[in-house]
Structures are given as C-alpha cells and as structure tokens.
Design a protein around this motif. Structure first.
Motif, mmCIF file in Angstrom:
data_model
loop_
_atom_site.group_PDB
_atom_site.id
_atom_site.type_symbol
_atom_site.label_atom_id
_atom_site.label_comp_id
_atom_site.label_asym_id
_atom_site.label_seq_id
_atom_site.Cartn_x
_atom_site.Cartn_y
_atom_site.Cartn_z
ATOM 1 N N ARG A 153 -12.305 -3.259 1.869
ATOM 2 C CA ARG A 153 -11.317 -4.293 2.181
ATOM 3 C C ARG A 153 -10.184 -3.656 2.976
ATOM 4 N NH1 ARG A 153 -9.386 -6.894 -3.272
ATOM 5 N NH2 ARG A 153 -8.132 -8.077 -1.768
ATOM 6 N N ILE A 154 -9.465 -4.466 3.719
ATOM 7 C CA ILE A 154 -8.520 -3.949 4.715
ATOM 8 C C ILE A 154 -7.448 -3.075 4.083
ATOM 9 C CG2 ILE A 154 -6.988 -5.956 4.658
ATOM 10 C CD1 ILE A 154 -8.061 -3.967 7.803
ATOM 11 N N GLU A 155 -7.036 -3.376 2.870
ATOM 12 C CA GLU A 155 -5.994 -2.572 2.233
ATOM 13 C C GLU A 155 -6.430 -1.126 2.061
ATOM 14 O OE1 GLU A 155 -5.277 -6.807 1.391
ATOM 15 O OE2 GLU A 155 -7.036 -5.510 1.147
ATOM 16 N N ARG A 156 -7.711 -0.922 1.734
ATOM 17 C CA ARG A 156 -8.215 0.445 1.566
ATOM 18 C C ARG A 156 -8.281 1.168 2.914
ATOM 19 N NH1 ARG A 156 -7.847 -1.944 -2.550
ATOM 20 N NH2 ARG A 156 -5.745 -1.164 -2.099
ATOM 21 N N LEU A 157 -8.638 0.449 3.951
ATOM 22 C CA LEU A 157 -8.741 1.061 5.280
ATOM 23 C C LEU A 157 -7.364 1.433 5.818
ATOM 24 C CD1 LEU A 157 -11.380 -1.421 6.742
ATOM 25 C CD2 LEU A 157 -11.784 0.717 5.489
ATOM 26 N N LEU A 158 -6.362 0.610 5.542
ATOM 27 C CA LEU A 158 -4.992 0.937 5.937
ATOM 28 C C LEU A 158 -4.510 2.188 5.201
ATOM 29 C CD1 LEU A 158 -3.299 -2.602 5.974
ATOM 30 C CD2 LEU A 158 -4.352 -1.375 7.877
ATOM 31 N N GLU A 159 -4.880 2.313 3.944
ATOM 32 C CA GLU A 159 -4.496 3.505 3.178
ATOM 33 C C GLU A 159 -5.068 4.766 3.821
ATOM 34 O OE1 GLU A 159 -6.001 2.785 -0.700
ATOM 35 O OE2 GLU A 159 -4.491 1.268 -1.202
ATOM 36 N N ASP A 160 -6.301 4.675 4.319
ATOM 37 C CA ASP A 160 -6.911 5.840 4.970
ATOM 38 C C ASP A 160 -6.117 6.266 6.193
ATOM 39 O OD1 ASP A 160 -8.920 5.737 3.081
ATOM 40 O OD2 ASP A 160 -10.441 4.936 4.451
ATOM 41 N N VAL A 161 -5.745 5.288 7.028
ATOM 42 C CA VAL A 161 -4.993 5.620 8.245
ATOM 43 C C VAL A 161 -3.649 6.239 7.886
ATOM 44 C CG1 VAL A 161 -3.967 4.685 10.361
ATOM 45 C CG2 VAL A 161 -6.179 3.826 9.568
ATOM 46 N N ALA A 162 -2.968 5.640 6.916
ATOM 47 C CA ALA A 162 -1.678 6.191 6.493
ATOM 48 C C ALA A 162 -1.828 7.607 5.952
ATOM 49 C CB ALA A 162 -1.048 5.280 5.438
ATOM 50 N N ALA A 163 -2.882 7.838 5.180
ATOM 51 C CA ALA A 163 -3.093 9.171 4.592
ATOM 52 C C ALA A 163 -3.421 10.202 5.668
ATOM 53 C CB ALA A 163 -4.211 9.104 3.556
ATOM 54 N N LEU A 164 -4.162 9.816 6.686
ATOM 55 C CA LEU A 164 -4.451 10.736 7.788
ATOM 56 C C LEU A 164 -3.176 11.082 8.551
ATOM 57 C CD1 LEU A 164 -7.779 9.152 9.026
ATOM 58 C CD2 LEU A 164 -7.503 11.532 8.303
ATOM 59 N N ILE A 165 -2.343 10.082 8.794
ATOM 60 C CA ILE A 165 -1.067 10.336 9.471
ATOM 61 C C ILE A 165 -0.210 11.283 8.641
ATOM 62 C CG2 ILE A 165 1.116 9.262 10.152
ATOM 63 C CD1 ILE A 165 -0.561 6.811 11.029
ATOM 64 N N ASP A 166 -0.138 11.027 7.347
ATOM 65 C CA ASP A 166 0.666 11.888 6.479
ATOM 66 C C ASP A 166 0.116 13.319 6.470
ATOM 67 O OD1 ASP A 166 2.164 9.642 5.935
ATOM 68 O OD2 ASP A 166 1.300 9.310 3.939
ATOM 69 N N ALA A 167 -1.202 13.445 6.437
ATOM 70 C CA ALA A 167 -1.811 14.774 6.406
ATOM 71 C C ALA A 167 -1.548 15.549 7.699
ATOM 72 C CB ALA A 167 -3.315 14.646 6.173
#
Length: 286
Positions: free
Chosen positions: A74-88
C-alpha cells in the motif's frame, strides 16, 4: 557506477550509485523494471554534481526481502521506503526522478511533503487526481488500463507473466517500444530474470492489487509547490495524452516536455533526448 546495499525501513535495497556529495538524485523505477532502467541517467546526474541513487524498489530485483502480502505494497509503505532511503543517504538536498509506478509514488510523496524536495521529475505517469478524472470519463483510457483489472485476479497473472521464461515481460518492453533497437536481447533477459526471482512476480503485481484494494486515488491532493518537470513519450500505449490535461491545477511550478515518436519507456528508449531535457532543466533557475 557501483552497486551497494542500503539498509532502510527493514529492507536491504540494492542501489546503483554514481557521483558523490550531499545532493541526492533518487531515481524510482516502474513496472516491470528495476534500477537498471536508469542506467543512461545516472552518469549524467553525477556529471551535474549529484550523488545519484537508483534502487530496486520493494519487491523488485535484488532488494530483499520480498513480502508476499498485498498490504505490504500500500502507498503508505512505499512512501516510508523513499523517506528511509533519503534519510540513509544523509543528503541535504533531494531531487526525486521517477517513472511509471515510481512516479505514482513520487507524486504522492511530493503532495504529502514526506520529505523536503528541491525538484521533482516525473516520466510518463499522470498526476493521480488527473488520471482518476480521465478514467471515469474516457472509455479509451479504461481500455488502455485493462491490465490493472486483470492483475486483481489471484495467482493467474503471476503464472501468465512468468510463462515461457517470462515471455510476457519481454513483450511488454519490446512490443510497446517504438525504437525496438533500444531493447536488445540482453536488456530483455535482465528484466525477465528479475521477474523470475523467487517471489518477485507476485510482489510486483501486488503493487497494483494494493492500489485498488486501498483506493490510492481516494485522497486529498493539495497543490505541489516543488518545481516539477514532466517528460512524456507521446506514443504511450498505456496512457493517453489526455491524462496530462489539467495537471497545472495540482502543480504550482510545472514544466512539460513531450517527445513525439517515443513510447512509455521514455528514459530507456530516448536517453539522449531525455538527458538533454534533464541537463537543461536541472541546471536552470529554480
């Protein structure tokens, strides 16, 4: 260009990387692609002073694990991935470039302001609100989008997409492309091999199942203030040009560049034209 593993949000993302520094250009691929789809753009982005990352997204390629349940996509999980990659990445500035399904994620990410973006580049996917309006009134677009309904069927789409050494995956690229020379056997073999990885095809199709089950389009879409570029191959067999109409109602600072005679696979099929557009737009005034 090198490949590294980035641990983020509980996943081990396989990421192709070019360039260095604290300005991140994060490239999100679509279906049924992989990080490989940005092979022509990463060197350009590095040359422009970015650290360019192209990850295999959740469920794809060499990124692990590959959840098999629909809710994981679901889109919320996919947004979390993008945010986590940016943070990393630790980047101080982020430009998001995205194609196809990656672009749907990018539209939503920019709308919700999950992280601050300097610029947004979208390739061959309309704004979700515009698409939602078009598909309600356009029988032609509903016909083009037939596969979304097909993908809601349990197990059968996975079986058909992987049959004959993933013959349907190969056909998706070679059949839709206008310049078929851009998709030689080695390129088609790469995408077919990715689709045949254990659990990959179900994961890839579950993106579509989650979008329908959790009603991706039924949300508010406040206006995006991030400067936004749309690059669009006009010979897109899946999305009509009418899905561009009205985008300016949702994007404050919008530039559209249309490429005649180019298919949905725009950055792979016309890399010279796409890269020239990116170079001009990314180095221009904000």
């Amino acid at each position: 260009m090198t490949t590294r593993t980035v641990e983020a949000n509980g996943f081990r993302f396989a990421v192709d990387e070019a360039g260095e520094g604290d300005r991140l250009a994060l490239c999100l691929h679509g279906f049924p692609e992989s990080r490989f789809s940005w092979r022509h753009q990463l060197p350009l982005l590095a040359d422009l002073g970015y650290r360019a990352w192209a990850p295999d997204l959740r469920g794809y390629g060499d990124t692990e694990p590959k959840p098999q349940d629909v809710a994981s996509y679901r889109i919320e999980r996919l947004l979390e991935d993008v945010a986590a990659l940016i943070d990393a990445s630790g980047a101080r500035e982020v430009t998001l470039l995205a194609h196809d399904w990656g672009a749907l994620v990018a539209w939503t990410f920019a709308t919700q302001k999950v992280r601050l973006l300097e610029r947004l580049v979208i390739m061959n996917v309309p704004h979700p609100a515009v698409f939602g309006a078009v598909i309600k009134r356009s029988a032609a677009q509903r016909r083009r989008s037939w596969y979304v309904g097909f993908f809601q069927i349990p197990w059968l789409p996975e079986r058909m997409m992987t049959a004959g050494r993933a013959r349907a995956i190969r056909r998706a690229f070679h059949g839709m492309a206008i310049d078929k020379s851009r998709f030689p056997p080695a390129v088609l073999d790469h995408y077919a091999a990715n689709a045949l990885k254990p659990g990959a095809m179900r994961a890839m199709i579950n993106w579509y199942r989650a979008a329908v089950r959790y009603r991706l389009q039924d949300r508010d879409w406040p206006k995006i203030t991030t400067p936004t570029l749309i690059v669009w191959g006009e010979e897109d067999a899946a999305l009509g040009l009418e899905t561009l109409d009205g985008t300016d109602a949702y994007v404050e600072n919008l530039t559209i560049r249309r490429l005649p005679g180019v298919s949905h696979w725009v950055q792979q099929e016309a890399p010279e034209q796409v890269n020239a557009i990116l170079r001009e737009w990314l180095v221009g005034p904000r």
